[in-house]
Design a protein around this motif. Structure first.
Motif, PDB file in Angstrom:
ATOM      1  N   GLU A 122      42.350  42.833  30.859  1.00 45.07           N
ATOM      2  CA  GLU A 122      42.646  41.650  30.201  1.00 45.07           C
ATOM      3  C   GLU A 122      43.578  40.491  31.064  1.00 45.07           C
ATOM      4  N   ALA A 123      44.615  41.088  31.490  1.00 47.80           N
ATOM      5  CA  ALA A 123      45.617  40.315  32.235  1.00 47.80           C
ATOM      6  C   ALA A 123      44.790  39.528  33.518  1.00 47.80           C
ATOM      7  N   ILE A 124      44.157  40.533  34.206  1.00 49.54           N
ATOM      8  CA  ILE A 124      43.514  39.890  35.462  1.00 49.54           C
ATOM      9  C   ILE A 124      42.358  39.134  34.829  1.00 49.54           C
ATOM     10  N   PHE A 125      41.486  39.246  33.866  1.00 49.54           N
ATOM     11  CA  PHE A 125      40.630  38.548  33.233  1.00 49.54           C
ATOM     12  C   PHE A 125      41.086  37.320  32.995  1.00 49.54           C
ATOM     13  N   ARG A 126      42.306  37.353  32.479  1.00 49.15           N
ATOM     14  CA  ARG A 126      42.831  35.800  31.907  1.00 49.15           C
ATOM     15  C   ARG A 126      43.416  34.779  33.481  1.00 49.15           C
ATOM     16  N   ALA A 127      43.755  35.649  34.244  1.00 46.75           N
ATOM     17  CA  ALA A 127      44.195  34.855  35.590  1.00 46.75           C
ATOM     18  C   ALA A 127      43.091  34.569  36.351  1.00 46.75           C
ATOM     19  N   SER A 128      42.082  35.078  36.200  1.00 50.04           N
ATOM     20  CA  SER A 128      40.668  34.732  36.917  1.00 50.04           C
ATOM     21  C   SER A 128      39.893  33.546  36.017  1.00 50.04           C
ATOM     22  N   THR A 129      40.143  33.558  34.966  1.00 46.85           N
ATOM     23  CA  THR A 129      39.574  32.411  34.210  1.00 46.85           C
ATOM     24  C   THR A 129      40.264  31.138  33.507  1.00 46.85           C
ATOM     25  N   ILE A 144      37.364  55.564  35.353  1.00 45.97           N
ATOM     26  CA  ILE A 144      37.454  54.136  35.210  1.00 45.97           C
ATOM     27  C   ILE A 144      36.302  53.362  34.621  1.00 45.97           C
ATOM     28  N   ILE A 145      35.090  53.997  35.420  1.00 44.86           N
ATOM     29  CA  ILE A 145      33.806  53.097  35.585  1.00 44.86           C
ATOM     30  C   ILE A 145      33.406  53.451  33.793  1.00 44.86           C
ATOM     31  N   THR A 146      33.547  54.653  33.478  1.00 43.06           N
ATOM     32  CA  THR A 146      33.149  55.027  32.124  1.00 43.06           C
ATOM     33  C   THR A 146      33.824  54.742  30.987  1.00 43.06           C
ATOM     34  N   SER A 147      35.136  54.401  31.402  1.00 42.78           N
ATOM     35  CA  SER A 147      36.303  53.879  30.267  1.00 42.78           C
ATOM     36  C   SER A 147      35.677  52.524  29.405  1.00 42.78           C
ATOM     37  N   ARG A 148      35.808  52.640  28.092  1.00 36.43           N
ATOM     38  CA  ARG A 148      35.429  51.452  27.342  1.00 36.43           C
ATOM     39  C   ARG A 148      35.929  50.170  27.881  1.00 36.43           C
ATOM     40  N   ALA A 149      37.178  50.349  28.385  1.00 38.96           N
ATOM     41  CA  ALA A 149      37.784  49.041  28.873  1.00 38.96           C
ATOM     42  C   ALA A 149      36.940  48.332  30.232  1.00 38.96           C
ATOM     43  N   PHE A 150      36.282  49.207  30.702  1.00 41.28           N
ATOM     44  CA  PHE A 150      35.530  48.746  31.941  1.00 41.28           C
ATOM     45  C   PHE A 150      34.361  48.166  31.476  1.00 41.28           C
ATOM     46  N   SER A 151      34.207  47.161  31.098  1.00 40.49           N
ATOM     47  CA  SER A 151      33.093  46.344  30.525  1.00 40.49           C
ATOM     48  C   SER A 151      32.574  44.824  31.042  1.00 40.49           C
ATOM     49  N   ALA A 152      31.500  44.664  30.986  1.00 42.53           N
ATOM     50  CA  ALA A 152      30.864  43.572  31.625  1.00 42.53           C
ATOM     51  C   ALA A 152      31.393  42.212  30.977  1.00 42.53           C
ATOM     52  N   ASP A 153      32.080  42.197  29.843  1.00 38.64           N
ATOM     53  CA  ASP A 153      32.547  41.082  29.236  1.00 38.64           C
ATOM     54  C   ASP A 153      33.801  40.439  29.968  1.00 38.64           C
ATOM     55  N   ARG A 154      34.505  41.506  30.858  1.00 35.85           N
ATOM     56  CA  ARG A 154      35.319  40.983  31.875  1.00 35.85           C
ATOM     57  C   ARG A 154      35.235  41.472  33.138  1.00 35.85           C
ATOM     58  N   ILE A 155      34.433  42.233  33.482  1.00 36.73           N
ATOM     59  CA  ILE A 155      34.408  42.527  34.886  1.00 36.73           C
ATOM     60  C   ILE A 155      32.808  42.393  35.333  1.00 36.73           C
ATOM     61  N   GLY A 188      34.998  36.328  34.807  1.00 35.30           N
ATOM     62  CA  GLY A 188      35.491  37.567  34.957  1.00 35.30           C
ATOM     63  C   GLY A 188      35.889  38.076  36.517  1.00 35.30           C
ATOM     64  N   PHE A 189      36.140  39.201  36.789  1.00 34.69           N
ATOM     65  CA  PHE A 189      36.435  39.426  38.208  1.00 34.69           C
ATOM     66  C   PHE A 189      35.677  40.678  38.811  1.00 34.69           C
ATOM     67  N   ILE A 190      36.125  40.985  39.828  1.00 38.75           N
ATOM     68  CA  ILE A 190      35.450  42.242  40.557  1.00 38.75           C
ATOM     69  C   ILE A 190      36.548  43.159  40.699  1.00 38.75           C
ATOM     70  N   ALA A 191      36.079  44.452  40.219  1.00 37.85           N
ATOM     71  CA  ALA A 191      37.111  45.538  40.543  1.00 37.85           C
ATOM     72  C   ALA A 191      36.799  46.209  41.775  1.00 37.85           C
ATOM     73  N   ALA A 192      37.879  46.497  42.669  1.00 39.93           N
ATOM     74  CA  ALA A 192      37.745  46.759  44.070  1.00 39.93           C
ATOM     75  C   ALA A 192      37.871  48.525  44.093  1.00 39.93           C
ATOM     76  N   LEU A 193      37.007  49.234  43.779  1.00 37.18           N
ATOM     77  CA  LEU A 193      37.070  50.723  43.639  1.00 37.18           C
ATOM     78  C   LEU A 193      36.611  51.264  45.175  1.00 37.18           C
ATOM     79  N   ASP A 194      37.216  50.846  46.297  1.00 39.82           N
ATOM     80  CA  ASP A 194      36.728  51.069  47.388  1.00 39.82           C
ATOM     81  C   ASP A 194      37.721  51.624  48.560  1.00 39.82           C
ATOM     82  N   GLN A 195      38.561  52.316  47.861  1.00 41.64           N
ATOM     83  CA  GLN A 195      39.672  52.974  48.954  1.00 41.64           C
ATOM     84  C   GLN A 195      38.720  53.816  49.673  1.00 41.64           C
ATOM     85  N   SER A 196      39.203  53.952  51.012  1.00 42.06           N
ATOM     86  CA  SER A 196      38.453  54.994  52.045  1.00 42.06           C
ATOM     87  C   SER A 196      39.596  56.029  52.499  1.00 42.06           C
ATOM     88  N   GLY A 197      39.193  56.730  53.434  1.00 46.26           N
ATOM     89  CA  GLY A 197      39.987  57.833  53.863  1.00 46.26           C
ATOM     90  C   GLY A 197      41.302  57.861  54.090  1.00 46.26           C
TER      91      GLY A 197
END
Length: 295
Positions: A287-294, A57-68, A14-23
């Motif tokens: 899905e697209a990012i997962f495929r590129a990462s694997t 984003i985090i609570t979306s069903r698309a945000f899951s451990a089988d990809r992220i 899988g891949f790492i989601a970067a949710l760290d935008q700052s000020g």
């Protein structure tokens, strides 16, 4: 170190989601999400809106451990709640996603061909809070703007010095020496970076491990030797300003390199979308990012 989380970071697909935008980057992220400056008048209101976006984003069903496999949080996101639970706890206990925290305080002014990290005397206290919140690791960013050996070494040396403090706190650092994709001598800068990183990795003592976050290289497979280094837990890539499609194509040409995308992950998401539209758009990106990462 949480060994279950460490094993997931070493070997998880899988891949790492970067949710760290700052000020500095939050207004742009909100604008891309369809939330204009007229929606907030204070910094607190702005951060409340971006936390709502991240929570969605985090609570979306698309945000899951089988990809992220991991997610990088901004400090205020770590301090916030998702469905009534601390964010890092929610990520791991509910989603099975390993939590990281952005710990740098931004970039210093340009010196020669690089921008180092701003010195942060409060880092120790932040690391203590992060460990107490259940965070597994950290991320910190510097920028390399050209192929100057002295500058590249200054970036890498600072990163590893701070990484030592992070490791002492029981956390795993993601070292991020970004090479600007617009650097006219990007290829040469990446060669210098590879040499400097290898030298510092060879000098790590004991069983210490770090992670690396790099710009997708101009020469495919350039960072493969780092993936095999015994002191490297994982090598991940930032999108670096490439559009998602191009970033994915470039990433897929580098087996073993996985994504840690921010803007490219959020591409197409909008505050005005219904839940079904939002989840479908996010699922397509994931899905697209997962495929590129694997690949």
């Amino acid at each position: 170190m949480n060994e279950r989380q460490a094993e997931r970071m070493r070997h998880g697909a899988g891949f790492i989601a970067a949710l760290d935008q700052s000020g500095g980057s939050t207004p742009k992220a909100l604008a891309a999400y369809g939330v204009g400056a007229e929606r907030y008048s204070t910094q607190e209101e702005m951060f409340d809106l971006v936390h709502a976006m991240r929570s969605r984003i985090i609570t979306s069903r698309a945000f899951s451990a089988d990809r992220i496999i991991g997610a990088i949080l901004f400090e205020r996101t770590m301090d916030g709640l998702v469905e009534g639970r601390p964010t890092a706890e929610y990520l791991w206990e509910v989603k099975g996603v390993v939590p990281f925290l952005k710990v740098d305080k931004g970039l210093a002014e340009r010196e020669g061909s690089v921008r180092l990290m701003v010195e942060d005397p409060g880092l120790g206290a932040l690391l203590e809070r992060a460990a107490g919140a259940g965070v597994f690791g950290t991320k910190m960013r510097s920028v390399i703007l050209g192929a100057d050996e002295r500058g590249v070494r200054a970036v890498v040396d600072q990163q590893f010095e701070v990484a030592g403090q992070i490791l002492d706190a029981g956390l795993v650092p993601i070292i991020e020496p970004e090479v600007d994709i617009h650097a006219p001598d990007k290829m040469e800068a990446e060669d210098l970076l590879l040499a400097a990183l290898t030298e510092r990795l060879d000098g790590l003592e004991g069983d210490r491990e770090v992670m690396l976050k790099v710009t997708i290289p101009s020469i495919d497979g350039l960072y493969a030797p780092l993936m095999d280094h015994p002191r490297v837990m994982r090598v991940v890539a930032l999108s670096g300003g490439y559009e998602r499609e191009e970033a994915n194509v470039r990433l897929a040409r580098n087996p073993g390199l996985i994504a840690s995308f921010s803007r490219a992950l959020l591409e197409g998401l909008s505050d005005g979308q219904s839940r079904e539209e939002f989840d479908a758009t996010l699922a397509k990106s994931v899905e697209a990012i997962f495929r590129a990462s694997t690949t």
